[in-house]
Design a protein around this motif. Structure first.
Motif, PDB file in Angstrom:
ATOM      1  N   HIS A   1      42.424  39.873  35.006  1.00 38.96           N
ATOM      2  CA  HIS A   1      41.925  40.400  33.735  1.00 38.96           C
ATOM      3  C   HIS A   1      40.695  39.626  33.292  1.00 38.96           C
ATOM      4  CE1 HIS A   1      41.348  40.555  29.426  1.00 38.96           C
ATOM      5  NE2 HIS A   1      41.594  41.842  29.601  1.00 38.96           N
ATOM      6  N   ARG A   2      40.773  38.308  33.373  1.00 39.03           N
ATOM      7  CA  ARG A   2      39.632  37.467  32.997  1.00 39.03           C
ATOM      8  C   ARG A   2      38.403  37.838  33.835  1.00 39.03           C
ATOM      9  NH1 ARG A   2      40.096  31.103  32.682  1.00 39.03           N
ATOM     10  NH2 ARG A   2      39.703  31.366  30.478  1.00 39.03           N
TER      11      ARG A   2
ATOM     12  N   ALA B   1      36.985  41.202  32.702  1.00 35.42           N
ATOM     13  CA  ALA B   1      36.374  41.205  31.369  1.00 35.42           C
ATOM     14  C   ALA B   1      35.004  40.534  31.348  1.00 35.42           C
ATOM     15  CB  ALA B   1      37.301  40.520  30.369  1.00 35.42           C
TER      16      ALA B   1
ATOM     17  N   PRO C   1      32.944  43.327  27.601  1.00 37.98           N
ATOM     18  CA  PRO C   1      33.830  42.989  26.484  1.00 37.98           C
ATOM     19  C   PRO C   1      34.843  44.080  26.152  1.00 37.98           C
ATOM     20  CG  PRO C   1      31.532  42.565  25.925  1.00 37.98           C
ATOM     21  CD  PRO C   1      31.544  43.270  27.244  1.00 37.98           C
TER      22      PRO C   1
ATOM     23  N   ASN D   1      38.524  43.724  27.213  1.00 37.18           N
ATOM     24  CA  ASN D   1      39.480  42.882  26.490  1.00 37.18           C
ATOM     25  C   ASN D   1      40.539  43.699  25.779  1.00 37.18           C
ATOM     26  OD1 ASN D   1      38.709  40.265  27.174  1.00 37.18           O
ATOM     27  ND2 ASN D   1      36.999  40.348  25.752  1.00 37.18           N
TER      28      ASN D   1
ATOM     29  N   ARG E   1      43.849  43.082  27.324  1.00 35.46           N
ATOM     30  CA  ARG E   1      44.307  41.696  27.522  1.00 35.46           C
ATOM     31  C   ARG E   1      45.768  41.540  27.089  1.00 35.46           C
ATOM     32  NH1 ARG E   1      40.485  37.973  25.175  1.00 35.46           N
ATOM     33  NH2 ARG E   1      40.997  39.064  23.257  1.00 35.46           N
TER      34      ARG E   1
END
Length: 151
Positions: free
Chosen positions: A63-64, A67, A71, A74, A77
């Motif tokens: 996920h990081r 992203a 943006p 997110n 998240r």
């Protein structure tokens, strides 16, 4: 790697009765399905899915990675974090009813992630206008809101 359609069909067919026969493998299967979904997003965007972990979970590291530079990504998240949370609960739950409840929720969370990613693949703007999105909080976007006057 299964297609998103295959993952979706697998999640729809997945049952608690089947999960009970799998025992501790059931939450791992659901977490792995979430990871597969993230792999699809990263691959579609020209990124090599990481095998690193964040807080012990590969899906959080992916996920990081997803992203970075996007943006709007997110928006999912907390879905990824909820999947990890439910996994941890299923791994430690001793009460059979609590275990089934956690797995059922985990399945729905994994489906939610799948639907978000599938939608984002069709429309990259999905996730841009959540409550934490800067344009939503900016005064200059009042013109985007129907019936609102700019100040």
């Amino acid at each position: 790697m299964r297609s998103l359609g295959e993952i979706e069909r697998w999640m729809e067919d997945w049952s608690l009765a089947e999960a009970a026969t799998l025992g501790s493998a059931a939450p791992r299967q659901l977490l792995a399905a979430g990871e597969e979904v993230m792999e699809h997003w990263l691959t579609a965007n020209g990124k090599e899915p990481t095998f690193d972990t964040k807080e012990g979970f590969r899906i959080l590291a992916m996920h990081r990675q997803a992203a970075q530079g996007d943006p709007s990504f997110n928006a999912c998240r907390e879905t990824c974090r909820e999947l990890c949370y439910r996994f941890n609960l299923a791994e430690t739950e001793l009460d059979p009813e609590g275990w089934r409840s956690n797995l059922s929720t985990m399945r729905r969370v994994a489906q939610h992630l799948l639907y978000f990613i599938a939608g984002k693949m069709q429309n990259a703007a999905i996730g841009e206008f959540c409550c934490s999105s800067r344009p939503v909080r900016s005064a200059d976007t009042a013109q985007l809101l129907e019936g609102e006057e700019t100040k």
